[in-house]
Write an enzyme that holds these catalytic residues in place. Structure first.
Site, short mmCIF file in Angstrom:
data_model
loop_
_atom_site.label_atom_id
_atom_site.label_comp_id
_atom_site.label_asym_id
_atom_site.label_seq_id
_atom_site.Cartn_x
_atom_site.Cartn_y
_atom_site.Cartn_z
N LYS A 254 0.79 -1.45 0.06
CA LYS A 254 -0.10 -0.07 0.29
C LYS A 254 1.20 0.98 -0.04
O LYS A 254 1.68 1.04 -0.83
CB LYS A 254 -1.00 0.35 1.17
CG LYS A 254 -1.80 -1.37 1.43
CD LYS A 254 -2.81 -1.20 2.44
CE LYS A 254 -2.67 -2.42 2.63
NZ LYS A 254 -5.01 -2.87 2.79
N SER B 177 -6.62 -9.82 6.29
CA SER B 177 -6.65 -10.07 7.72
C SER B 177 -5.62 -11.69 7.52
O SER B 177 -5.76 -12.34 8.73
CB SER B 177 -7.20 -9.90 8.48
OG SER B 177 -7.50 -8.63 9.18
C1 PEP Z 1 -4.54 -5.74 1.19
O1 PEP Z 1 -4.34 -4.68 1.22
O2 PEP Z 1 -5.12 -6.07 0.07
C2 PEP Z 1 -5.19 -6.99 2.64
C3 PEP Z 1 -5.48 -7.86 2.21
O3 PEP Z 1 -5.03 -6.11 4.07
P1 PEP Z 1 -4.65 -6.84 5.19
O4 PEP Z 1 -3.49 -8.01 4.81
O5 PEP Z 1 -3.57 -5.48 6.19
O6 PEP Z 1 -5.76 -7.23 5.72
#
Ligand code: PEP
Length: 258
Positions: free
Chosen positions: A17, A218
């Site tokens: 990100k 997550s």
């Molecule tokens: C993502 O950004 O694609 C994602 C799954 O984030 P997280 O693993 O932090 O939930």
């Protein structure tokens, strides 16, 4: 592992990100070192998608390793008057091998429709990049019992006809599970991934049978083994837990034999 279907090599991809600076290449170095020292070799592909300004530097660090570098978005066009945008060709030129398109944060922050995502995935294919196409329902849609319908619609509208098992990866990411610590039940993940697989086979035949379907939302070191063992889960798209090499590697190691 059950989720490791015969002939489908899993992929663990980290979505950084809007995080990281040049010095964060040390995390890529650490992943590279650990992968090269893993014996036996971990039977999974590994990918890191940093912000666009870091693609070139990260590609240099990852060179000669099993880590592929990816972009997080691309414009549908090759070049032109699109201030702030980056084309798939530019990502490729900077060293990327893939690009994430249609992430829910792009869909919500930038109002991207599945038609736009489809054009971006086509651009990825045109440039010789693998498109990682994200789909997933909101909390409200899940509560209304619309998960399969919404995922199916997004899949149909977001995947271009040029999609093959080599140039496309589907990432199922329930919006309500991203960055929240919430994860669907094993049965719920299995149900959605089975429906996606059926749709892919229906539309793309053998290519659809071999296309990778990642779970995202997550994924952490402590739940990776269970999630990645689910049928038709061919890897993970990892956000927060991909920023630190130790956590990311712990997830990749879910595929370690023994
Ligand atoms: C993502 O950004 O694609 C994602 C799954 O984030 P997280 O693993 O932090 O939930």
């Amino acid at each position: 592992m059950a989720g490791q279907a015969k002939n489908i090599r899993p992929l663990v991809a980290g979505n950084w990100k809007m995080n990281g600076v040049k010095a964060s290449a040390a995390e890529v170095e650490a992943v590279k070192r650990a992968l090269s020292e893993a014996k036996p070799a971990i039977p999974a592909d590994v990918m890191i998608a940093p912000p666009a300004p870091l693609i070139s530097a990260f590609s240099t660090v990852a060179a000669g390793s099993d880590i592929a570098i990816a972009g997080q978005d691309c414009h549908p066009k090759v070049s032109g008057a699109h201030t702030g945008d980056v084309s798939a060709e530019m990502l490729k030129d900077a060293g990327a091998e893939a690009v994430i398109v249609g992430h829910s944060e792009r869909r919500s922050d930038h109002g991207e429709s599945s038609a736009v995502v489809n054009a971006k995935a086509s651009a990825a294919h045109r440039a010789g990049l693998t498109a990682i196409v994200c789909i997933g329902e909101t909390r409200g849609e899940r509560d209304a019992g619309l998960t399969i319908k919404v995922a199916g619609r997004q899949l149909k509208d977001s995947l271009p006809q040029s999609s093959t098992a080599a140039n496309t990866v589907v990432a199922y990411e329930p919006v309500w599970a991203i960055g929240t610590g919430l994860v669907p039940s094993t049965a719920d993940v299995a149900e959605v991934h089975a429906a996606i697989r059926a749709d892919l086979i229906n539309r793309f035949g053998d290519e659809g049978a071999a296309m990778r379907i990642l779970y995202g939302g997550s994924v952490k070191p402590d739940n990776a083994r269970e999630l990645l063992a689910i049928a038709n889960v061919n890897g993970a798209l990892v956000g927060g837990a991909s920023l630190k090499a130790s956590d990311f590697l712990a997830i990749v190691r879910a595929y370690q034999r023994g």
